[in-house]
Design an enzyme around this catalytic site. Sequence first.
Site, PDB file in Angstrom:
ATOM      1  N   LYS A 193       0.820  -1.227   0.000  1.00 15.30           N
ATOM      2  CA  LYS A 193       0.000   0.000   0.000  1.00 15.30           C
ATOM      3  C   LYS A 193       0.848   1.268   0.000  1.00 15.30           C
ATOM      4  CE  LYS A 193      -3.833  -2.351   2.202  1.00 15.30           C
ATOM      5  NZ  LYS A 193      -4.483  -2.684   0.931  1.00 15.30           N
ATOM      6  N   GLY A 194       1.934   1.264   0.780  1.00 13.59           N
ATOM      7  CA  GLY A 194       2.791   2.451   0.808  1.00 13.59           C
ATOM      8  C   GLY A 194       3.415   2.701  -0.548  1.00 13.59           C
ATOM      9  N   ASN A 203       2.425   1.629  -3.508  1.00 10.91           N
ATOM     10  CA  ASN A 203       1.408   2.021  -4.503  1.00 10.91           C
ATOM     11  C   ASN A 203       1.019   3.493  -4.349  1.00 10.91           C
ATOM     12  OD1 ASN A 203       1.377  -0.684  -5.253  1.00 10.91           O
ATOM     13  ND2 ASN A 203      -0.472  -1.169  -4.089  1.00 10.91           N
ATOM     14  N   ASN A 239     -12.279   2.924   3.687  1.00  7.66           N
ATOM     15  CA  ASN A 239     -13.406   2.471   2.877  1.00  7.66           C
ATOM     16  C   ASN A 239     -14.608   2.315   3.812  1.00  7.66           C
ATOM     17  OD1 ASN A 239     -13.226  -0.050   4.121  1.00  7.66           O
ATOM     18  ND2 ASN A 239     -12.073  -0.970   2.443  1.00  7.66           N
ATOM     19  N   THR A 279     -13.998   6.022   0.703  1.00  7.86           N
ATOM     20  CA  THR A 279     -14.189   5.486  -0.647  1.00  7.86           C
ATOM     21  C   THR A 279     -15.389   4.538  -0.607  1.00  7.86           C
ATOM     22  OG1 THR A 279     -12.533   3.777  -0.185  1.00  7.86           O
ATOM     23  CG2 THR A 279     -11.774   5.734  -1.343  1.00  7.86           C
ATOM     24  N   ASP A 300      -9.359  -5.220 -12.644  1.00  7.19           N
ATOM     25  CA  ASP A 300      -8.724  -5.604 -11.374  1.00  7.19           C
ATOM     26  C   ASP A 300      -8.830  -4.410 -10.423  1.00  7.19           C
ATOM     27  OD1 ASP A 300      -7.097  -6.500  -9.324  1.00  7.19           O
ATOM     28  OD2 ASP A 300      -5.224  -6.335 -10.466  1.00  7.19           O
ATOM     29  N   GLY A 302      -7.849   1.752  -4.104  1.00  8.13           N
ATOM     30  CA  GLY A 302      -7.827   2.632  -2.928  1.00  8.13           C
ATOM     31  C   GLY A 302      -6.504   3.380  -2.818  1.00  8.13           C
ATOM     32  N   ASP A 303      -5.421   2.705  -3.175  1.00 10.92           N
ATOM     33  CA  ASP A 303      -4.099   3.351  -3.121  1.00 10.92           C
ATOM     34  C   ASP A 303      -3.998   4.453  -4.177  1.00 10.92           C
ATOM     35  OD1 ASP A 303      -3.418   1.522  -1.147  1.00 10.92           O
ATOM     36  OD2 ASP A 303      -2.619   0.094  -2.604  1.00 10.92           O
ATOM     37  N   GLY A 331      -2.876  -5.605 -11.828  1.00 12.87           N
ATOM     38  CA  GLY A 331      -1.726  -5.128 -11.056  1.00 12.87           C
ATOM     39  C   GLY A 331      -2.045  -3.790 -10.420  1.00 12.87           C
TER      40      GLY A 331
HETATM   41  O1  RIB Z   1      -3.804  -2.185  -1.754  1.00 10.44           O
HETATM   42  C1  RIB Z   1      -3.267  -3.171  -2.586  1.00 10.44           C
HETATM   43  C2  RIB Z   1      -2.013  -3.721  -1.985  1.00 10.44           C
HETATM   44  O2  RIB Z   1      -2.337  -4.404  -0.789  1.00 10.44           O
HETATM   45  C3  RIB Z   1      -1.308  -4.746  -2.837  1.00 10.44           C
HETATM   46  O3  RIB Z   1      -0.374  -4.173  -3.711  1.00 10.44           O
HETATM   47  C4  RIB Z   1      -0.699  -5.689  -1.811  1.00 10.44           C
HETATM   48  O4  RIB Z   1       0.686  -5.695  -1.801  1.00 10.44           O
HETATM   49  C5  RIB Z   1      -1.265  -5.249  -0.467  1.00 10.44           C
HETATM   50  O5  RIB Z   1      -0.375  -4.491   0.240  1.00 10.44           O
END
Ligand code: RIB
Length: 306
Positions: free
Chosen positions: A38-39, A41, A179, A215, A241, A246-247, A282
Amino acid sequence: MILVFGSLNMDLVMQMEHLPQPGETVICPGYVLKAGGKGNNQAVAAARAGAKVAMAGALGRDGFGDSLAARQQGEGIDISLIARGEAPTGCAPIAIDAAGENFIVVAGGANLTANQAAIPQEKLGSGTLVVLQMEVPHAENWALLARAKAAGARTLLNVAPAAAVPEAALGDVDFLAVNEIEAVQVARALGIMEAEPLSAAAALARRYNLACVVTLGARGAALVTAEGGWRVQPLKVEVVDTTGAGDAFVGNFAAALDAGLAPEEALRRASVAGSLACTAVGAQEALPRAADVDAKLAGVPAATPL
Ligand code: RIB
């Protein structure tokens, strides 16, 4: 600038007709390795949105770690605050079904050694927006929030995956991103028994004097403050996908705030980015650049008051 303190994972992405039930084995044709966490992304999302971004966290001294560090650098992110240690790089097997829904397991690995004390004080001034999630030790998050707030930085905590947040930490949060499920769970852990997510968000906003960004999946997003708030619709896209949507939202929201936009306009850009992120397999594959969001902005009407 934006400072992201959080996780970096290598995602093992597998596509299948349906997600496994407990005890069920599902066969799929193969898997692909994708940058995630998450970080990570959120840092990449903010960088592609045009923000100056530094990432703090931890990777293993292994091939996954080398690959994730190189990819972040390729996005123009300052990786000098990412520690490398003996614990293996975080890894997340992700199953995706035919409708784009997912099932994620995160093996924390090196993320569980992330240490906020390694972030120098000068990175935490009033020009910094600190962005945090919940895939690193929570105590490190609370300590960093306190330092950031005391130093005059703005703070954004994405409570994902959902967990209880102590009252003291919420006092150091400017923007809480959740969320619908997380909104209710965070509130409930604090004795706020609202079952409806936006009511829970409103109660959190009032009690802790923060803005709560919620969200709402295919129904868009809302920004809830003590005084009211804003609502935006999502961009209509063909969902492939939802991993990392959210990220994408959080990274773009942060980048827009950092650029000086009003929160309701940041909400709109984040909504567009979150939708666009769902159009490829992805978490980072379809993360848009600022120009991509500009091009689609007309597809989402301006935010309306709640
Ligand atoms: O929010 C999606 C992420 O959650 C993925 O990339 C996975 O690595 C998890 O951390």
